[in-house]
Scaffold this motif. Structure first.
Motif, PDB file in Angstrom:
ATOM      1  N   ARG A 184       0.839  -1.190   0.000  1.00 30.65           N
ATOM      2  CA  ARG A 184       0.000   0.000   0.000  1.00 30.65           C
ATOM      3  C   ARG A 184       0.878   1.245   0.000  1.00 30.65           C
ATOM      4  N   TYR A 185       0.399   2.282  -0.671  1.00 33.44           N
ATOM      5  CA  TYR A 185       1.174   3.509  -0.829  1.00 33.44           C
ATOM      6  C   TYR A 185       0.569   4.621   0.018  1.00 33.44           C
ATOM      7  N   PHE A 186       1.459   5.329   0.746  1.00 34.61           N
ATOM      8  CA  PHE A 186       1.052   6.425   1.612  1.00 34.61           C
ATOM      9  C   PHE A 186       1.935   7.640   1.341  1.00 34.61           C
ATOM     10  N   THR A 187       1.442   8.811   1.735  1.00 33.28           N
ATOM     11  CA  THR A 187       2.178  10.039   1.470  1.00 33.28           C
ATOM     12  C   THR A 187       2.357  10.858   2.739  1.00 33.28           C
ATOM     13  N   TYR A 188       3.311  11.786   2.669  1.00 33.51           N
ATOM     14  CA  TYR A 188       3.534  12.720   3.771  1.00 33.51           C
ATOM     15  C   TYR A 188       4.147  13.997   3.199  1.00 33.51           C
ATOM     16  N   ASN A 189       4.097  15.044   3.995  1.00 30.93           N
ATOM     17  CA  ASN A 189       4.670  16.336   3.642  1.00 30.93           C
ATOM     18  C   ASN A 189       5.679  16.704   4.718  1.00 30.93           C
ATOM     19  N   LEU A 190       6.927  16.969   4.311  1.00 27.74           N
ATOM     20  CA  LEU A 190       7.981  17.295   5.262  1.00 27.74           C
ATOM     21  C   LEU A 190       8.538  18.675   4.932  1.00 27.74           C
ATOM     22  N   ILE A 191       8.555  19.550   5.924  1.00 24.53           N
ATOM     23  CA  ILE A 191       9.081  20.909   5.779  1.00 24.53           C
ATOM     24  C   ILE A 191      10.223  21.107   6.766  1.00 24.53           C
ATOM     25  N   THR A 192      11.334  21.628   6.272  1.00 22.66           N
ATOM     26  CA  THR A 192      12.515  21.823   7.110  1.00 22.66           C
ATOM     27  C   THR A 192      13.265  23.063   6.663  1.00 22.66           C
ATOM     28  N   ASP A 193      14.188  23.514   7.497  1.00 22.94           N
ATOM     29  CA  ASP A 193      15.031  24.651   7.118  1.00 22.94           C
ATOM     30  C   ASP A 193      16.387  24.213   6.604  1.00 22.94           C
ATOM     31  N   ALA A 194      16.739  22.916   6.746  1.00 21.92           N
ATOM     32  CA  ALA A 194      18.075  22.477   6.358  1.00 21.92           C
ATOM     33  C   ALA A 194      18.084  21.006   5.977  1.00 21.92           C
ATOM     34  N   VAL A 195      18.938  20.668   5.008  1.00 23.21           N
ATOM     35  CA  VAL A 195      19.141  19.283   4.588  1.00 23.21           C
ATOM     36  C   VAL A 195      20.641  19.030   4.510  1.00 23.21           C
TER      37      VAL A 195
END
Length: 455
Positions: A184-195
């Motif tokens: 099964r496929y699921f999604t998410y949203n990730l917000i950050t200031d640095a990678v």
């Protein structure tokens, strides 16, 4: 090199970060978005201009189309489906109009092949010229699986290996905001200031690079940390910038590794960087045809082989967009972009959505060709270690999921990827292998959201 870990992120901590900076992680269910630009000049009557909607899984796809269409004569927004009698049949359409705006909801069955189209009806006698921007949100397992499948794929090149044209991709670690768990496929949203990307390049690494024609160039390659910066302006406009922090080797240049950065304006298909509004150690240059221009700066001296740490940060200061680039802990470039209206926020985002160019807003740490002039690399010997991180609440953690193939960059490679636990992978000689590297389980409770390893 870290071989594996278990990442646990408490939603309470993420909410503290979100309250202070707008950063955090949000489960997205089973929805992905894509922007379609169907603008066309001179479409004859009884013809339609379309983009594909192909769904391979089984189930129902809930499609919401947010349309902004303006035409010189009445046209209609339509969906066509491939029928068993080998014909395309219109299964849904709006009323013809010169202005089509608003949200439209349609349920589609998967598997199935569909065309999302702007049609010039037969009652018209003139050709239709229109601008048409369609933002489609597709929900359901088949929608997410098919959305991801557009990007986890190989491209045939002119490089001939073992008598056949080699299929390549940007190989390494790529996070799209999509995970597959138990089919099964699921999604998410990730917000950050640095990678951050940690790259281990041994001295005995051997990679051949090739010209677009397929002819051999020499020993060269790059490893790219690629991300999208989302900038929200005070007037409500949203801008998108693609940023790169790159470590590379070219036997015809320095004896060691080179580090450079790039910034591209990806807000629309015609967006550019105005050199009068961009400040940094580098400059704005003319890019490839159809891709506007770009900012570039290269560190003046080479660095030794071994462990290389690449980092990028994005934020707003005084209404301006700030992007910082680091190599091995050294801040080697700070770029200031002054938009036409003051910026309220700027951050790096991973989300299953696309820009106007159809590029997914992903995060990548990938092995590729050296640059757009010599874009195709083949890893012959040696292994490159990769680790990918995002910063959450002051801590470096791995994205919840990742795949072995990137998409956003033009350069490609012929190499395999071996997962090494959550957050880590090895790039090795061999054929490209599309696969999920890791996926973690999001557990939602009244007190928060935990992410635990489920590789």
């Amino acid at each position: 090199m870290r071989l594996g870990s278990i990442l646990v992120v408490a939603l309470a901590a993420l909410l503290l970060a979100a309250a202070a900076h707008g950063y955090g992680l949000q489960p997205g269910g089973q929805c992905a978005s894509q922007i379609f630009n169907l603008t066309y000049q001179g479409l004859p009557p009884n013809w339609y201009h379309y983009s594909w909607l192909n769904f391979t899984g089984t189930g129902t796809v809930h499609l919401v189309i947010r349309a902004n269409v303006s035409s010189n004569i009445p046209v209609r927004l339509a969906i066509y489906q491939w029928q068993n009698n080998a014909q395309w049949q219109r299964i849904w359409a709006t009323q013809p109009s010169t202005q089509i705006a608003g949200a439209y909801t349609v349920n589609l069955e998967a598997p199935g092949a569909y065309r999302l189209a702007i049609e010039n009806p037969g009652f018209n006698t003139a050709n239709a010229s229109f601008t048409a921007i369609l933002n489609a949100t597709m929900c359901g397992g088949p929608a997410v699986e098919s959305w991801l499948g557009q990007y986890i794929k190989l491209t045939t090149t002119n490089v001939v290996l073992n008598g056949v044209n080699a299929s390549m991709a940007p190989m390494g670690i790529a996070s799209y905001g999509v995970m597959e768990v138990g089919g099964r496929y699921f999604t998410y949203n990730l917000i950050t200031d640095a990678v951050k990307g940690e790259v281990y390049i041994p001295l005995d690494i051997s990679a051949s690079d090739y010209w677009p024609s397929g002819s051999y160039y020499g020993r060269a390659f790059s490893v790219q940390l690629n991300a999208f910066v989302v900038a929200r302006l005070m007037d409500g406009t949203v801008q998108y910038y693609w940023i790169q922090n790159v470590v590379s080797f070219n036997e015809k240049r320095f004896g060691g590794l080179e580090v450079w950065d790039n910034i591209w304006n990806e807000t629309t298909t015609i967006s550019i960087l105005d050199k009068s509004t961009v400040r940094g150690n580098g400059a704005v240059y003319i890019g490839p045809v159809g891709h506007g221009n770009y900012y570039f700066y290269g560190m003046p001296s080479s660095i030794p082989f071994g462990l290389v740490t690449l980092e990028m940060r994005a934020y707003v200061a005084g209404g301006k967009i700030i992007v910082e680039f680091y190599a091995n802990g050294q801040k080697y470039d700070v770029v200031t972009i002054t938009p036409y209206a003051p910026a309220a926020s700027a951050y790096i985002e991973i989300v299953p959505a696309t820009t106007f160019r159809g590029i997914p807003l992903d995060l990548e740490l990938v092995f590729t060709g050296h640059d757009s002039d010599i874009p195709w690399a083949v890893l012959n010997a040696g292994r490159i270690g990769l680790e990918l991180y995002v910063r959450m609440n002051g801590e470096w953690v791995s994205p919840p999921s990742a795949w072995s193939i990137g998409y956003a960059t033009y350069e490609l490679s012929y190499a395999g990827v071996m997962p090494q636990g959550v957050g880590s992978a090895l790039v090795v000689p061999g054929a490209p292998n599309p696969r999920q590297l890791w996926a973690e389980t999001l557990i939602i409770t009244p007190f928060g959201a935990n992410i635990t390893a489920s590789t």
